[in-house]
Design a protein around this motif. Structure first.
Motif, short mmCIF file in Angstrom:
data_model
loop_
_atom_site.label_atom_id
_atom_site.label_comp_id
_atom_site.label_asym_id
_atom_site.label_seq_id
_atom_site.Cartn_x
_atom_site.Cartn_y
_atom_site.Cartn_z
N TYR A 39 0.86 -1.18 0.00
CA TYR A 39 0.00 0.00 0.00
C TYR A 39 0.90 1.23 0.00
O TYR A 39 1.69 1.43 0.92
N HIS A 41 1.16 5.34 0.03
CA HIS A 41 0.41 6.57 0.29
C HIS A 41 0.55 7.58 -0.85
O HIS A 41 -0.10 8.63 -0.81
N ASP A 43 -0.81 8.74 -3.79
CA ASP A 43 -2.12 8.59 -4.44
C ASP A 43 -2.83 7.31 -4.02
O ASP A 43 -3.70 6.81 -4.74
N ARG A 44 -2.48 6.78 -2.86
CA ARG A 44 -3.16 5.63 -2.25
C ARG A 44 -3.28 4.43 -3.19
O ARG A 44 -4.30 3.74 -3.24
N ARG A 75 -12.45 0.35 -4.63
CA ARG A 75 -11.27 0.38 -5.50
C ARG A 75 -11.54 -0.25 -6.85
O ARG A 75 -12.43 -1.09 -7.01
#
Length: 274
Positions: A39, A41, A43-44, A75
């Motif tokens: 994961y 961070h 743009d996630r 998502r």
């Protein structure tokens, strides 16, 4: 799921080589019989790798870090076959993927699994937050929008295939394609540029074990680089230049997420500024 935090450009100037790799390079996404995920961070985005063995499917789990009922609850997801052949099953529907085919999976898909037809099949996963529903769509490599660019005299002539883009298969954020420098050409993403509205991720592949690609990043005048092997992934923050050169030609998948989906929305940097 490993979590990588976002980076300020001023931090990069003071990082050691080991710290740069720990923040931006992912070298362990592909392990036989496993699904791995990171994961970011930036743009996630979620970046992952699935390498099923023939006869033993793998399932995409719902990672607790997402705080969701299922992976694609909020998502969208792109699955790309870097090599080999296999099947991606989405809510009971099977999609056959071969080398460099991509599958766009829209928000709301609940059950996703991966099967390999041959040993060594590797699926790269890239996901972004989505605010709308689009249909799950297979994009064979032969049907991707294909263009040629670059110049032989600059050793950057290359074939660009766009699988997910604003004029093709629709998505909420993702823009994805595969670029391959032609034989005798080694530079990519030239002239250098940034696109301050999108994060971009590169996956380098089709690289012999004895070869490497040197990926450059940073701000003009403060360039850093990392040496990458086959299957390595590098995260390029929106503020960073991104270009590279190999000891031979290679392929790389690029995927972006951010404020817009305009492929041409970039700020060029003259080579003397690097």
């Amino acid at each position: 799921m490993e979590v990588r935090h976002a980076t300020n450009p001023d931090e990069l100037r003071h990082m050691s080589d080991e710290e740069i790799r720990a923040r931006f390079v992912i070298s362990d996404l592909f392990t036989p019989g496993q699904v791995a995920a990171v994961y970011s961070h930036e743009d996630r985005m979620v970046l992952g790798g699935a390498q099923p063995t023939p006869g033993t499917p793998l399932t995409l789990e719902n990672y607790p870090e997402l705080r969701a009922e299922f992976f694609c609850q909020r998502r969208e997801l792109a699955v790309t076959a870097l090599n080999g052949t296999g099947t991606v099953v989405v809510d009971g529907t099977s999609f056959q993927l071969s080398d460099k085919d991509a599958l766009y999976i829209g928000r709301g898909a609940r059950e996703i699994s991966f099967e390999a037809s041959i040993d060594g099949t590797r699926f790269f996963l890239s996901s972004a937050v989505s605010d709308r529903d689009y249909p799950t769509t297979l994009i064979p490599a032969a049907e991707a929008l294909t263009t040629e660019t670059g110049e032989q005299e600059h050793a950057n002539r290359r074939i660009v295939r766009k699988h997910i883009h604003e004029d093709g298969v629709a998505s909420s954020q993702l823009v994805l394609g595969i670029t391959a420098p032609e034989p005798g050409n080694v530079w990519n993403s030239m002239p250098p540029h940034t696109h301050d509205r999108r994060t971009e991720v590169y996956v380098y592949f089709d690289i012999d074990e004895q070869e490497r690609v040197f990926h450059f990043m940073g701000l003009p005048g403060h360039t850093r680089h990392v040496a990458l092997k086959n299957g390595d992934v590098v995260i390029s923050p929106a503020w960073s230049m991104h270009f590279g050169v190999g000891t031979t030609n290679y392929s790389f998948l690029w995927v972006m997420a951010g404020e817009n989906q305009s492929f041409a929305d970039m700020d060029h940097i003259a080579v003397p500024q690097i």
